[in-house]
Design an enzyme around this catalytic site. Structure first.
Site, PDB file in Angstrom:
ATOM      1  N   GLY A   9       0.981  -1.176  -0.014  1.00 36.65           N
ATOM      2  CA  GLY A   9       0.040   0.117  -0.008  1.00 36.65           C
ATOM      3  C   GLY A   9       1.085   1.287   0.033  1.00 36.65           C
ATOM      4  N   CYS A  10       0.365   2.308   0.736  1.00 42.42           N
ATOM      5  CA  CYS A  10       0.995   3.581   0.755  1.00 42.42           C
ATOM      6  C   CYS A  10       2.537   3.413   1.340  1.00 42.42           C
ATOM      7  CB  CYS A  10       0.226   4.564   1.256  1.00 42.42           C
ATOM      8  SG  CYS A  10       1.152   6.176   1.533  1.00 42.42           S
TER       9      CYS A  10
END
Length: 174
Positions: A9-10
Site C-alpha cells: 500500500g502507501c
C-alpha cells in the site's frame, strides 16, 4: 546488512513502522516493478507506469531475524486484496515483494506460506525479481516522523503502529 524491497500500500505506512524497528538502519520509500524510467509520484499514481510504491528496508540480521521483518510486513497490510489497501486503490498499492536472489525469492515464498494461516482468503502478494529501485521524492521520505499530526498519519498510520506495538513490541523502539 540485508535489504528487502516490499510494497504494502502507501509507502508511508511501512516506512513509519520499520523506522521504529530495532535493527533497521535505513528505510527508503520508492518505486519499482514497472516499465517507466525515472518515475515520480504523479506518474506512478496515474497507474500507467506499472510501478508499485515500496520501501527498501535495510536491517541487521544479528539484531532482528529476516523472518520477523517479513512477518511484520504481512501483519501491517492486507495481502489478500489485489491493488488496494483501504482507501488507496490502484496497481501502485499492490502487495508486492521484490527479490534480488533466488534464495530471497524462496524466503519470500516461505513467508507467504507461513502467514497464509492468518488470513481467511488467499494471499495475492506479487513476488517478482527486483528491477531498478527509484527513491521517492524527499517529501515522501520519513513522512510520518516529519508529519505525525497529519490526518493520514492519525487515521491510517497510527492504527498500524498500534498493531505493530501489540504484536512486535520487543522489536519496536517507542
Amino acid at each position: 546488512m540485508k535489504t528487502f524491497i516490499l510494497g504494502g500500500g502507501c509507502f508511508w505506512c511501512l516506512d513509519a513502522v520499520y523506522q521504529k524497528t530495532r535493527g533497521v538502519s535505513s528505510v527508503v520509500s520508492g518505486y519499482t516493478g514497472g516499465h517507466f524510467p525515472d518515475p515520480d509520484y504523479y506518474s506512478v499514481c496515474s497507474g500507467m507506469t506499472g510501478h508499485a510504491e515500496v520501501v527498501a528496508v535495510t536491517f541487521d540480521e544479528e539484531v532482528i531475524p529476516q523472518e520477523t521483518v517479513l512477518d511484520m510486513f504481512f501483519a501491517l497490510h492486507d495481502p489478500t486484496t489485489p491493488n488496494r489497501q483501504g482507501y488507496d486503490v490502484g496497481t501502485q498499492y499492490r502487495s508486492s515483494m521484490f527479490y534480488l536472489t533466488d534464495e530471497e525469492k524462496e524466503l519470500f515464498e516461505r513467508a507467504i506460506e507461513r502467514n497464509q494461516s492468518l488470513w481467511n482468503t488467499p494471499i495475492v502478494t506479487e513476488v517478482s525479481r527486483a528491477g531498478t529501485f527509484y527513491p521517492a521524492e524527499d517529501f515522501h521520505q520519513d513522512y510520518y516522523a516529519k508529519n505525525p499530526d497529519a490526518g493520514y498519519c492519525s487515521v491510517i498510520i497510527n492504527p498500524k503502529l498500534a498493531k505493530a506495538r501489540k504484536y512486535y513490541s520487543q522489536w519496536l523502539i517507542s
